[in-house]
Scaffold this motif. Structure first.
Motif, PDB file in Angstrom:
ATOM      1  N   ASP A  90       0.902  -1.122  -0.058  1.00  0.00           N
ATOM      2  CA  ASP A  90       0.195  -0.001  -0.057  1.00  0.00           C
ATOM      3  C   ASP A  90       0.916   1.170   0.086  1.00  0.00           C
ATOM      4  OD1 ASP A  90      -2.275  -1.468  -0.017  1.00  0.00           O
ATOM      5  OD2 ASP A  90      -2.661  -1.369   2.038  1.00  0.00           O
ATOM      6  N   MET A  91       2.088   1.336   0.555  1.00  0.00           N
ATOM      7  CA  MET A  91       2.765   2.365   0.859  1.00  0.00           C
ATOM      8  C   MET A  91       3.340   2.639  -0.691  1.00  0.00           C
ATOM      9  SD  MET A  91       5.150   1.854   3.960  1.00  0.00           S
ATOM     10  CE  MET A  91       4.265   1.700   5.610  1.00  0.00           C
ATOM     11  N   PHE A  92       3.657   1.755  -1.625  1.00  0.00           N
ATOM     12  CA  PHE A  92       4.068   1.950  -2.787  1.00  0.00           C
ATOM     13  C   PHE A  92       2.779   2.524  -3.770  1.00  0.00           C
ATOM     14  CE2 PHE A  92       7.594  -0.822  -1.893  1.00  0.00           C
ATOM     15  CZ  PHE A  92       8.371  -0.241  -2.123  1.00  0.00           C
ATOM     16  N   LYS A  93       1.515   1.903  -3.475  1.00  0.00           N
ATOM     17  CA  LYS A  93       0.277   2.519  -4.219  1.00  0.00           C
ATOM     18  C   LYS A  93       0.015   3.744  -4.102  1.00  0.00           C
ATOM     19  CE  LYS A  93      -1.316  -2.296  -4.481  1.00  0.00           C
ATOM     20  NZ  LYS A  93      -2.605  -3.201  -4.183  1.00  0.00           N
ATOM     21  N   PHE A  94      -0.189   4.058  -2.866  1.00  0.00           N
ATOM     22  CA  PHE A  94      -0.512   5.546  -2.515  1.00  0.00           C
ATOM     23  C   PHE A  94       0.521   6.516  -2.019  1.00  0.00           C
ATOM     24  CE2 PHE A  94      -3.654   2.120  -0.872  1.00  0.00           C
ATOM     25  CZ  PHE A  94      -4.744   2.656  -1.808  1.00  0.00           C
ATOM     26  N   LYS A  95       0.203   7.565  -2.719  1.00  0.00           N
ATOM     27  CA  LYS A  95       1.190   8.638  -2.565  1.00  0.00           C
ATOM     28  C   LYS A  95       1.178   9.355  -1.366  1.00  0.00           C
ATOM     29  CE  LYS A  95       3.228   7.449  -6.298  1.00  0.00           C
ATOM     30  NZ  LYS A  95       4.305   6.566  -6.513  1.00  0.00           N
ATOM     31  N   ASP A  96       2.163  10.310  -0.816  1.00  0.00           N
ATOM     32  CA  ASP A  96       2.081  11.104   0.431  1.00  0.00           C
ATOM     33  C   ASP A  96       2.157  10.412   1.584  1.00  0.00           C
ATOM     34  OD1 ASP A  96       2.282  13.260  -1.589  1.00  0.00           O
ATOM     35  OD2 ASP A  96      -0.021  13.311  -1.561  1.00  0.00           O
ATOM     36  N   THR A  97       2.973   9.203   1.893  1.00  0.00           N
ATOM     37  CA  THR A  97       2.715   8.516   2.952  1.00  0.00           C
ATOM     38  C   THR A  97       3.356   9.267   3.731  1.00  0.00           C
ATOM     39  OG1 THR A  97       2.915   6.518   1.632  1.00  0.00           O
ATOM     40  CG2 THR A  97       3.708   6.228   4.038  1.00  0.00           C
ATOM     41  N   LYS A  98       2.843   9.502   4.994  1.00  0.00           N
ATOM     42  CA  LYS A  98       3.428  10.440   6.290  1.00  0.00           C
ATOM     43  C   LYS A  98       3.765   9.265   7.493  1.00  0.00           C
ATOM     44  CE  LYS A  98       1.068  14.711   5.085  1.00  0.00           C
ATOM     45  NZ  LYS A  98       0.042  15.711   5.539  1.00  0.00           N
ATOM     46  N   ILE A  99       5.116   9.853   7.735  1.00  0.00           N
ATOM     47  CA  ILE A  99       5.786   8.880   8.821  1.00  0.00           C
ATOM     48  C   ILE A  99       5.681   9.619  10.156  1.00  0.00           C
ATOM     49  CG2 ILE A  99       7.418   7.564   9.842  1.00  0.00           C
ATOM     50  CD1 ILE A  99       7.834   6.848   6.621  1.00  0.00           C
ATOM     51  N   SER A 100       5.323   9.598  11.373  1.00  0.00           N
ATOM     52  CA  SER A 100       5.557  10.549  12.603  1.00  0.00           C
ATOM     53  C   SER A 100       6.510  10.137  13.397  1.00  0.00           C
ATOM     54  CB  SER A 100       3.910  10.444  13.007  1.00  0.00           C
ATOM     55  OG  SER A 100       2.892  11.111  12.141  1.00  0.00           O
ATOM     56  N   LEU A 101       7.058  10.974  13.806  1.00  0.00           N
ATOM     57  CA  LEU A 101       8.123  10.759  14.785  1.00  0.00           C
ATOM     58  C   LEU A 101       7.710  11.377  16.127  1.00  0.00           C
ATOM     59  CD1 LEU A 101      11.665  10.865  13.154  1.00  0.00           C
ATOM     60  CD2 LEU A 101      10.040   9.100  13.648  1.00  0.00           C
ATOM     61  N   THR A 102       7.811  10.909  17.124  1.00  0.00           N
ATOM     62  CA  THR A 102       7.722  11.447  18.663  1.00  0.00           C
ATOM     63  C   THR A 102       8.646  12.290  19.085  1.00  0.00           C
ATOM     64  OG1 THR A 102       5.959   9.777  18.761  1.00  0.00           O
ATOM     65  CG2 THR A 102       6.448  11.013  20.916  1.00  0.00           C
ATOM     66  N   GLU A 103       8.525  13.343  19.893  1.00  0.00           N
ATOM     67  CA  GLU A 103       9.610  13.876  20.718  1.00  0.00           C
ATOM     68  C   GLU A 103       9.970  13.221  21.881  1.00  0.00           C
ATOM     69  OE1 GLU A 103       9.914  18.353  20.765  1.00  0.00           O
ATOM     70  OE2 GLU A 103       8.076  18.270  19.872  1.00  0.00           O
ATOM     71  N   LEU A 104      11.064  13.266  22.281  1.00  0.00           N
ATOM     72  CA  LEU A 104      11.391  12.357  23.699  1.00  0.00           C
ATOM     73  C   LEU A 104      11.339  13.476  24.850  1.00  0.00           C
ATOM     74  CD1 LEU A 104      14.537  10.665  22.525  1.00  0.00           C
ATOM     75  CD2 LEU A 104      12.544   9.558  23.327  1.00  0.00           C
TER      76      LEU A 104
END
Length: 257
Positions: A90-104
Protein backbone atom coordinates in the motif's frame (compact mmCIF):
# COMPACT_ATOMS: atom_id res chain seq x y z
CA UNK A 1 0.79 -28.00 -31.10
CA UNK A 2 1.89 -29.08 -27.62
CA UNK A 3 5.35 -27.70 -28.41
CA UNK A 4 3.94 -24.23 -29.17
CA UNK A 5 1.81 -24.26 -26.00
CA UNK A 6 4.86 -25.15 -23.92
CA UNK A 7 6.88 -22.32 -25.45
CA UNK A 8 4.02 -19.88 -24.83
CA UNK A 9 3.74 -20.95 -21.19
CA UNK A 10 7.48 -20.60 -20.71
CA UNK A 11 7.37 -17.12 -22.26
CA UNK A 12 4.51 -16.05 -20.00
CA UNK A 13 6.31 -17.44 -16.98
CA UNK A 14 9.50 -15.59 -17.92
CA UNK A 15 7.52 -12.40 -18.48
CA UNK A 16 5.86 -12.74 -15.08
CA UNK A 17 9.22 -13.39 -13.43
CA UNK A 18 10.70 -10.33 -15.14
CA UNK A 19 7.84 -8.16 -13.92
CA UNK A 20 8.31 -9.46 -10.37
CA UNK A 21 12.02 -8.71 -10.59
CA UNK A 22 11.33 -5.21 -11.83
CA UNK A 23 8.93 -4.39 -9.00
CA UNK A 24 11.03 -6.12 -6.36
CA UNK A 25 13.11 -3.00 -5.73
CA UNK A 26 11.47 0.38 -6.20
CA UNK A 27 11.99 3.96 -5.16
CA UNK A 28 9.98 4.51 -2.00
CA UNK A 29 9.05 8.11 -1.16
CA UNK A 30 7.39 9.52 1.95
CA UNK A 31 7.28 12.51 4.30
CA UNK A 32 8.50 12.54 7.90
CA UNK A 33 6.58 14.80 10.29
CA UNK A 34 6.52 15.77 13.96
CA UNK A 35 3.75 13.75 15.61
CA UNK A 36 2.87 16.63 17.94
CA UNK A 37 2.82 19.53 15.45
CA UNK A 38 2.40 17.77 12.06
CA UNK A 39 5.27 19.91 10.77
CA UNK A 40 7.83 18.31 8.42
CA UNK A 41 11.18 17.32 9.90
CA UNK A 42 14.36 18.17 8.00
CA UNK A 43 17.59 16.13 8.12
CA UNK A 44 15.98 12.98 9.54
CA UNK A 45 18.24 9.98 8.87
CA UNK A 46 16.49 7.13 7.05
CA UNK A 47 18.21 3.74 6.76
CA UNK A 48 17.01 0.67 4.87
CA UNK A 49 18.23 -2.05 7.25
CA UNK A 50 17.78 -4.82 4.66
CA UNK A 51 19.63 -3.19 1.78
CA UNK A 52 22.02 -1.16 3.98
CA UNK A 53 21.22 2.13 2.25
CA UNK A 54 20.71 5.53 3.82
CA UNK A 55 19.39 9.01 3.04
CA UNK A 56 18.11 12.14 4.82
CA UNK A 57 14.93 14.19 4.52
CA UNK A 58 14.90 17.58 2.78
CA UNK A 59 13.44 20.88 4.04
CA UNK A 60 9.92 19.62 3.36
CA UNK A 61 10.54 16.38 5.27
CA UNK A 62 10.57 14.39 2.03
CA UNK A 63 12.88 11.49 1.23
CA UNK A 64 13.31 8.78 -1.39
CA UNK A 65 15.10 5.47 -0.91
CA UNK A 66 15.36 2.15 -2.74
CA UNK A 67 13.20 -0.44 -1.00
CA UNK A 68 11.19 -3.62 -1.49
CA UNK A 69 8.03 -4.88 0.15
CA UNK A 70 8.80 -6.11 3.71
CA UNK A 71 12.02 -4.09 3.96
CA UNK A 72 12.51 -2.39 7.33
CA UNK A 73 13.21 1.35 7.38
CA UNK A 74 14.86 2.90 10.43
CA UNK A 75 14.27 6.58 11.27
CA UNK A 76 16.59 8.52 13.57
CA UNK A 77 16.49 12.18 14.58
CA UNK A 78 18.03 14.04 17.51
CA UNK A 79 15.48 14.70 20.23
CA UNK A 80 12.96 12.22 18.79
CA UNK A 81 12.28 8.58 19.46
CA UNK A 82 13.81 6.35 16.78
CA UNK A 83 11.29 4.32 14.83
CA UNK A 84 11.18 1.30 12.52
CA UNK A 85 8.49 0.65 9.90
CA UNK A 86 7.90 -2.27 7.55
CA UNK A 87 7.34 -1.32 3.88
CA UNK A 88 4.04 -2.60 2.50
CA UNK A 89 2.42 -2.76 -0.94
CA UNK A 90 0.00 0.00 0.00
CA UNK A 91 2.89 2.38 0.67
CA UNK A 92 3.96 2.02 -2.95
CA UNK A 93 0.42 2.34 -4.30
CA UNK A 94 -0.64 5.43 -2.37
CA UNK A 95 1.44 8.59 -2.53
CA UNK A 96 2.13 11.13 0.23
CA UNK A 97 2.76 8.52 2.91
CA UNK A 98 3.44 10.32 6.19
CA UNK A 99 5.63 8.90 8.95
CA UNK A 100 5.36 10.50 12.40
CA UNK A 101 8.18 10.75 14.92
CA UNK A 102 7.53 11.45 18.59
CA UNK A 103 9.58 13.89 20.63
CA UNK A 104 11.48 12.53 23.60
CA UNK A 105 10.71 14.03 27.00
CA UNK A 106 13.90 14.54 28.96
CA UNK A 107 13.73 14.95 32.73
CA UNK A 108 16.50 17.25 33.88
CA UNK A 109 18.21 16.01 37.00
CA UNK A 110 20.38 17.91 39.41
CA UNK A 111 24.06 17.58 38.55
CA UNK A 112 26.63 18.04 41.28
CA UNK A 113 30.06 19.01 40.03
CA UNK A 114 32.79 17.81 42.36
CA UNK A 115 36.20 19.31 41.56
CA UNK A 116 39.36 17.42 42.39
CA UNK A 117 40.33 17.98 45.99
CA UNK A 118 43.76 19.54 45.53
CA UNK A 119 46.00 19.94 48.55
CA UNK A 120 48.64 22.16 46.98
CA UNK A 121 51.29 19.47 47.35
CA UNK A 122 52.33 18.20 43.92
CA UNK A 123 53.29 14.69 45.04
CA UNK A 124 49.89 14.11 46.66
CA UNK A 125 47.78 15.80 43.96
CA UNK A 126 49.45 13.83 41.14
CA UNK A 127 48.43 10.55 42.80
CA UNK A 128 44.80 11.70 43.04
CA UNK A 129 44.48 12.59 39.35
CA UNK A 130 42.91 9.96 37.04
CA UNK A 131 45.27 8.26 34.61
CA UNK A 132 44.39 7.04 31.14
CA UNK A 133 46.31 3.81 30.61
CA UNK A 134 45.20 3.36 27.01
CA UNK A 135 48.01 3.10 24.46
CA UNK A 136 47.90 5.08 21.25
CA UNK A 137 49.52 4.22 17.94
CA UNK A 138 49.62 5.90 14.53
CA UNK A 139 49.92 4.74 10.93
CA UNK A 140 52.40 6.43 8.64
CA UNK A 141 50.69 8.70 6.12
CA UNK A 142 47.55 9.22 8.22
CA UNK A 143 47.02 12.30 10.36
CA UNK A 144 44.91 10.51 12.97
CA UNK A 145 45.81 8.24 15.86
CA UNK A 146 44.28 4.96 16.98
CA UNK A 147 43.91 3.20 20.28
CA UNK A 148 44.77 -0.45 20.83
CA UNK A 149 43.92 -0.55 24.53
CA UNK A 150 46.04 -1.00 27.60
CA UNK A 151 46.41 -4.77 27.32
CA UNK A 152 48.00 -5.00 23.89
CA UNK A 153 49.55 -1.77 22.56
CA UNK A 154 50.13 -3.11 19.04
CA UNK A 155 47.99 -4.79 16.42
CA UNK A 156 50.60 -7.55 16.03
CA UNK A 157 50.28 -8.44 19.71
CA UNK A 158 46.50 -8.66 19.32
CA UNK A 159 46.80 -11.13 16.44
CA UNK A 160 49.36 -13.29 18.24
CA UNK A 161 47.16 -13.33 21.32
CA UNK A 162 44.24 -14.59 19.30
CA UNK A 163 46.36 -17.31 17.66
CA UNK A 164 47.51 -18.57 21.04
CA UNK A 165 43.93 -18.57 22.32
CA UNK A 166 41.73 -20.63 19.95
CA UNK A 167 38.81 -20.50 22.41
CA UNK A 168 38.73 -16.72 22.21
CA UNK A 169 35.28 -15.18 22.63
CA UNK A 170 35.60 -13.49 19.24
CA UNK A 171 35.32 -16.83 17.52
CA UNK A 172 32.01 -17.48 19.25
CA UNK A 173 30.60 -14.02 18.53
CA UNK A 174 31.70 -13.72 14.91
CA UNK A 175 31.14 -17.38 14.11
CA UNK A 176 27.50 -17.26 15.23
CA UNK A 177 26.71 -14.06 13.33
CA UNK A 178 28.44 -14.31 9.92
CA UNK A 179 25.64 -12.58 7.98
CA UNK A 180 25.57 -9.59 10.32
CA UNK A 181 29.34 -9.21 10.18
CA UNK A 182 29.31 -9.27 6.38
CA UNK A 183 27.20 -6.12 6.53
CA UNK A 184 30.15 -4.20 7.97
CA UNK A 185 31.63 -3.43 4.56
CA UNK A 186 28.25 -2.37 3.15
CA UNK A 187 27.63 -0.05 6.07
CA UNK A 188 31.04 1.60 5.69
CA UNK A 189 30.46 2.23 1.97
CA UNK A 190 27.27 4.29 2.40
CA UNK A 191 28.05 7.97 3.08
CA UNK A 192 24.62 8.73 4.55
CA UNK A 193 24.94 5.92 7.09
CA UNK A 194 28.50 6.93 7.95
CA UNK A 195 27.37 10.51 8.59
CA UNK A 196 24.60 9.22 10.83
CA UNK A 197 26.95 6.98 12.83
CA UNK A 198 29.47 9.80 13.23
CA UNK A 199 26.82 11.82 15.10
CA UNK A 200 25.60 8.97 17.32
CA UNK A 201 26.98 7.70 20.63
CA UNK A 202 24.19 5.41 21.84
CA UNK A 203 24.98 2.26 19.74
CA UNK A 204 21.27 2.08 18.89
CA UNK A 205 21.73 2.38 15.13
CA UNK A 206 24.61 -0.12 15.17
CA UNK A 207 22.55 -2.74 16.96
CA UNK A 208 19.77 -2.33 14.39
CA UNK A 209 22.10 -2.50 11.40
CA UNK A 210 24.15 -5.47 12.59
CA UNK A 211 21.34 -7.18 14.54
CA UNK A 212 23.51 -7.70 17.60
CA UNK A 213 23.08 -6.59 21.20
CA UNK A 214 24.99 -3.78 22.91
CA UNK A 215 26.61 -6.33 25.18
CA UNK A 216 27.95 -8.15 22.10
CA UNK A 217 29.54 -4.91 20.87
CA UNK A 218 31.26 -4.44 24.23
CA UNK A 219 32.43 -8.07 24.29
CA UNK A 220 33.89 -7.75 20.79
CA UNK A 221 35.82 -4.59 21.61
CA UNK A 222 36.98 -5.89 25.00
CA UNK A 223 38.37 -9.01 23.35
CA UNK A 224 40.03 -6.87 20.69
CA UNK A 225 41.83 -5.09 23.56
CA UNK A 226 40.16 -1.71 23.24
CA UNK A 227 40.07 0.19 26.50
CA UNK A 228 36.95 0.98 28.50
CA UNK A 229 37.62 4.66 27.86
CA UNK A 230 37.44 4.17 24.09
CA UNK A 231 34.34 1.95 24.29
CA UNK A 232 32.44 4.49 26.40
CA UNK A 233 33.46 7.70 24.58
CA UNK A 234 33.83 6.76 20.88
CA UNK A 235 31.05 7.61 18.44
CA UNK A 236 29.22 4.86 16.58
CA UNK A 237 31.34 5.29 13.43
CA UNK A 238 34.55 4.80 15.40
CA UNK A 239 33.02 1.74 17.05
CA UNK A 240 32.04 0.40 13.62
CA UNK A 241 35.59 0.86 12.30
CA UNK A 242 36.98 -0.89 15.39
CA UNK A 243 34.62 -3.87 14.97
CA UNK A 244 35.41 -4.04 11.26
CA UNK A 245 39.16 -4.07 11.90
CA UNK A 246 38.76 -6.78 14.51
CA UNK A 247 36.59 -8.86 12.17
CA UNK A 248 39.17 -8.63 9.38
CA UNK A 249 41.80 -9.99 11.77
CA UNK A 250 39.41 -12.77 12.77
CA UNK A 251 38.92 -13.79 9.10
CA UNK A 252 42.70 -13.90 8.55
CA UNK A 253 43.12 -16.19 11.55
CA UNK A 254 40.25 -18.40 10.38
CA UNK A 255 41.80 -18.86 6.94
CA UNK A 256 45.09 -19.92 8.50
CA UNK A 257 43.29 -22.59 10.49
Amino acid sequence: MIKYITIALLFLGFLGFSQETEIESQTFSAIVINAQTDKPLESVHVVNLNKVLGTITNQKGEFSITASVNDTLYFSYLGFKSQKIRVTNDMFKFKDTKISLTELAYALEEVIVRPYQLTGYLEIDVKNMPINNAYQYSISGLNVGYEAGKKNPSAATKVLGAILNPADLLRNLFGKKPNQMRKLRQVKEDDAIRDLLASKFDRETLTELLQIEKVDIEDILNNCSYSKSFISTANDLQILDAISSCYEEFKVLNRKK
